[in-house]
Design a protein around this motif. Structure first.
Motif, PDB file in Angstrom:
ATOM      1  N   ASP A 179       0.824  -1.210   0.000  1.00  0.00           N
ATOM      2  CA  ASP A 179       0.000   0.000   0.000  1.00  0.00           C
ATOM      3  C   ASP A 179       0.855   1.257   0.000  1.00  0.00           C
ATOM      4  OD1 ASP A 179      -2.380  -1.456  -0.035  1.00  0.00           O
ATOM      5  OD2 ASP A 179      -2.468  -1.568   2.139  1.00  0.00           O
TER       6      ASP A 179
ATOM      7  N   ASP B 241       1.823   1.970  -3.505  1.00  0.00           N
ATOM      8  CA  ASP B 241       0.701   2.555  -4.253  1.00  0.00           C
ATOM      9  C   ASP B 241       0.519   4.025  -3.912  1.00  0.00           C
ATOM     10  OD1 ASP B 241       0.227   0.110  -5.438  1.00  0.00           O
ATOM     11  OD2 ASP B 241      -1.507  -0.385  -4.182  1.00  0.00           O
TER      12      ASP B 241
ATOM     13  N   GLN C 172       3.369   6.123  -5.396  1.00  0.00           N
ATOM     14  CA  GLN C 172       3.185   6.330  -6.834  1.00  0.00           C
ATOM     15  C   GLN C 172       2.101   7.370  -7.097  1.00  0.00           C
ATOM     16  OE1 GLN C 172       2.562   2.487  -8.615  1.00  0.00           O
ATOM     17  NE2 GLN C 172       4.622   1.797  -8.083  1.00  0.00           N
ATOM     18  N   ASP C 173       1.002   7.300  -6.339  1.00  0.00           N
ATOM     19  CA  ASP C 173      -0.064   8.299  -6.487  1.00  0.00           C
ATOM     20  C   ASP C 173       0.447   9.697  -6.157  1.00  0.00           C
ATOM     21  OD1 ASP C 173      -1.826   6.318  -7.251  1.00  0.00           O
ATOM     22  OD2 ASP C 173      -2.862   6.219  -5.315  1.00  0.00           O
TER      23      ASP C 173
ATOM     24  N   TRP D  17      -6.361   7.392   0.726  1.00  0.00           N
ATOM     25  CA  TRP D  17      -6.236   5.939   0.636  1.00  0.00           C
ATOM     26  C   TRP D  17      -6.996   5.266   1.775  1.00  0.00           C
ATOM     27  CZ3 TRP D  17      -4.029   2.949   4.456  1.00  0.00           C
ATOM     28  CH2 TRP D  17      -3.874   1.602   4.147  1.00  0.00           C
TER      29      TRP D  17
END
Length: 170
Positions: free
Chosen positions: A41, A44, A47-48, A81
């Protein structure tokens, strides 16, 4: 150096933007990992954040340090998130070691560390942000206040309240 890279990136210089991302990526990933507690996570989220930085770099006005601005974006992405995970019914297990070391910690120390950071992740948002910035990122209260967009005294209050809450949880 960072200011020059930011200006170049704002003017469309891809190499300058890549250098900024390279300079900030470890901090972005580390912050995301501490927030969510697992590597997948955190990747992720990181990267976001990098994508968001690409979209938002032109809007950076320099009123705060670039690193503070990146922290703020990272915390916002981590919150997004978390909210998305709640809507999907997902619950992140906070079993990652927060600060890896060269030597493997004893099982007892690792378990205590996981329990502590798991409890931190369950704190109300402002308390969690303050604790993560002050203790995990080792920023002073003034730096945390700048990132959080609040007064230094308010950071101190959130840290104090978090300590009281954590005493009850652990």
């Amino acid at each position: 150096m960072t200011e020059a890279l930011v200006r170049r990136a704002q003017n469309g210089d891809g190499d300058a933007f890549a250098q900024l991302i390279e300079d900030q990526y470890d901090r972005i990933y580390r912050t995301a990992w501490r927030w969510c507690g697992n590597a997948h996570d955190a990747e992720d989220i990181a990267q976001d954040v990098c994508v968001r930085l690409g979209d938002a770099i032109r809007g950076f006005d320099g009123r705060s340090a670039f690193s503070s601005w990146v922290y703020r974006i990272t915390l916002n992405m981590a919150r997004d998130w978390q909210r998305a995970g709640r809507r999907r019914g997902a619950h992140a297990d906070a079993y990652a070691e927060v600060i890896p070391t060269e030597e493997a910690p004893s099982q007892e120390d690792a378990a205590t560390n996981r329990q502590l950071w798991s409890a931190v992740r369950s704190l109300p948002e402002k308390q969690r942000d303050a604790v993560l910035l002050v203790y995990a990122e080792e920023l002073n209260h003034a730096q945390a206040a700048e990132i959080m967009g609040i007064k230094e005294a308010t950071v101190s209050f959130h840290v104090h309240e978090a300590r009281k809450t954590l005493r009850g949880l652990l």
